[in-house]
Enzyme design. Structure first.
Site, PDB file in Angstrom:
ATOM      1  N   ASP A  15       0.539  -0.989  -0.104  1.00 27.93           N
ATOM      2  CA  ASP A  15       0.500  -0.055   0.068  1.00 27.93           C
ATOM      3  C   ASP A  15       0.848   0.824   0.090  1.00 27.93           C
ATOM      4  O   ASP A  15       0.889   2.025  -1.190  1.00 27.93           O
ATOM      5  CB  ASP A  15      -0.583   0.042   1.587  1.00 27.93           C
ATOM      6  N   ARG A  95       0.144   2.435  16.725  1.00 33.54           N
ATOM      7  CA  ARG A  95      -0.047   3.068  15.947  1.00 33.54           C
ATOM      8  C   ARG A  95      -0.335   3.933  16.649  1.00 33.54           C
ATOM      9  O   ARG A  95       0.499   5.518  15.974  1.00 33.54           O
ATOM     10  CB  ARG A  95      -1.783   2.882  15.430  1.00 33.54           C
ATOM     11  N   ASP A 124      -6.692   1.052  11.837  1.00 31.84           N
ATOM     12  CA  ASP A 124      -6.137   1.682  11.739  1.00 31.84           C
ATOM     13  C   ASP A 124      -5.939   3.565  11.429  1.00 31.84           C
ATOM     14  O   ASP A 124      -5.732   3.827  11.366  1.00 31.84           O
ATOM     15  CB  ASP A 124      -5.028   1.277  10.706  1.00 31.84           C
ATOM     16  N   SER A 176      -1.865  -9.873   3.548  1.00 26.70           N
ATOM     17  CA  SER A 176      -1.706  -8.274   4.489  1.00 26.70           C
ATOM     18  C   SER A 176      -0.823  -8.995   6.001  1.00 26.70           C
ATOM     19  O   SER A 176      -1.900  -9.050   6.612  1.00 26.70           O
ATOM     20  CB  SER A 176      -3.064  -7.340   4.328  1.00 26.70           C
TER      21      SER A 176
END
Length: 407
Positions: A15, A95, A124, A176
């Site tokens: 990505d 994060r 996310d 992923s």
């Protein structure tokens, strides 16, 4: 006139790799790639070189591993934060620190915007953007997955090939993954069907129970005020300590989780997680708390653990509630000091021993052997008082019945 600057949270995965050329095409901007080393186990020089080759004007790399552990992971460990019984919050915890330093880089570089590679379906996007808004609301937020026409990972692969972007993912290797020093997560592929078991090839860092050693391995973990400080009697700094526990847990098939979870955005999703060292730490920490915490405090802390896990999972790290819960949790850890020995065997964790100078376990009281420390006759009065409401209800009912009989 200088171009607009956008700081992208860059991992080098599918990505974010295609987002660099996409941003340049659609925003006519300079892209600064921010690479946060939270223990992915990758060569950061290689990741940075790939970002430049893909079109980034600059790359900023920060080693955040120790701060990630001491200021984020250890806090969740002390809180006992586990989401929906299984998920040890590996991605969720990472994060906030990534977003924090991404904002810092954006302000230092004079950037007008920050960007991320999160989809419009996932958690996310909330985690990153809530942090951005809590720390620097003046920055524009760019979320390509909510703007571009690409609909799938297959579309992303086609875009990468068309723009000559080197990628590892392929249409036959479609998972992923997100990895840091605490865990690795897996989504996509066969995991999109909850009826299908993960493939043997899906797991990346841990042995299966079938291939794990056919003997018990013991590991002793030491804690000081709730913080892990030693393994097998050897004092270790945070990063080295967790790396060692990851090795020990992984070879014994510890920490594999297959989970259908409730995302914050309202849908259910399925993922597989490997958290070998974290599983050992959580098991040991819980056992030490059981030895050292007062009953009412331990029970109340379970409520806090659930709320803390929910806040972290939902991306609400930089909030007054989370920091206030931190203050409560920190107060509970003052006497959580001692050692716990775990016995590991083919995916199972058993408790071999636990010791603490602050242990509330008193053999004189708990033993079946009678002693002066506990007079069993006292229990009769305790039970009578405890049952007072129940006795009162029965006596009241009997009194009413007697009145009805006399009428």
């Amino acid at each position: 006139m200088s171009k607009k600057k956008v700081v992208l949270a860059y991992s080098g995965g599918l990505d974010t790799s295609i987002i660099i050329p996409w941003l340049k095409e659609n925003y006519d901007c300079d892209v600064i790639a921010f690479v946060a080393d939270v223990g992915q186990g990758e060569d950061m020089d290689v990741v940075a070189a790939k970002a430049i080759k893909t079109g980034a004007s600059k790359v900023v790399v920060k080693d955040l591993r120790e701060e990630f552990l001491t200021e984020y992971v250890w806090k969740c460990l002390q809180a006992g934060a586990v989401y929906e019984h299984k998920y040890l919050l590996g991605t969720s915890m990472a994060r906030p620190i990534i977003a924090k330093y991404q904002v810092q880089v954006a302000l230092e570089e004079g950037a007008e915007a920050v960007a991320h590679g999160c989809t419009g379906k996932g958690n996310d996007q909330v985690r990153f953007e809530h942090c951005f808004l809590a720390l620097a609301p003046q920055l524009q937020i760019i979320a390509p997955w909510r703007e571009w026409t690409l609909k799938s990972r297959e579309d992303c692969i086609d875009y990468a090939e068309a723009h000559h972007v080197p990628i590892v993912a392929s249409k036959t290797k479609i998972h992923s993954r997100d990895r840091n020093i605490w865990h690795i997560s897996h989504e996509g592929g066969e995991l999109e069907d909850p009826a299908k078991a993960p493939l043997d090839t899906t797991w990346q860092i841990s042995n299966s129970p079938q291939t794990a050693p056919d003997k018990v391995e013991e590991v002793e973990i030491g804690f000081n005020e709730g913080n892990p400080v030693s393994v097998n009697g050897q004092a270790l700094p945070p990063v080295q300590l967790l790396e060692l526990l990851n090795e020990i847990g992984a070879r014994n098939a510890i920490g594999r989780i297959d989970l259908v979870e409730n995302r914050f955005v309202g849908m259910k999703s399925r993922g597989a997680y490997e958290t070998p060292g974290g599983t050992l730490l959580l098991s040991a920490h819980r056992e030490l708390e059981a030895l050292c915490l007062d009953r009412d405090l331990e029970h109340f802390k379970e409520h806090v653990s659930l709320k803390y896990a929910e806040l972290v999972y939902n991306g609400l790290w930089f909030t007054p509630l989370r920091s206030s819960l931190d203050a409560f949790v920190a107060s509970t850890q003052a006497e959580v000091t001692g050692t716990v020995k775990l016995a590991l065997y083919k995916g199972n964790v058993s408790i071999a021993s636990r010791q603490s100078e602050h242990s509330l376990f008193n053999a004189d009281i708990a033993s079946f052997t009678m002693s002066e420390a506990y007079d069993q006759k006292d229990a009769a009065g305790f039970i009578k008082i405890l049952a007072l409401p129940a006795r009162a209800r029965v006596l009241n009912a009997q009194k009413k019945k007697a009145v009805e009989v006399t009428k």
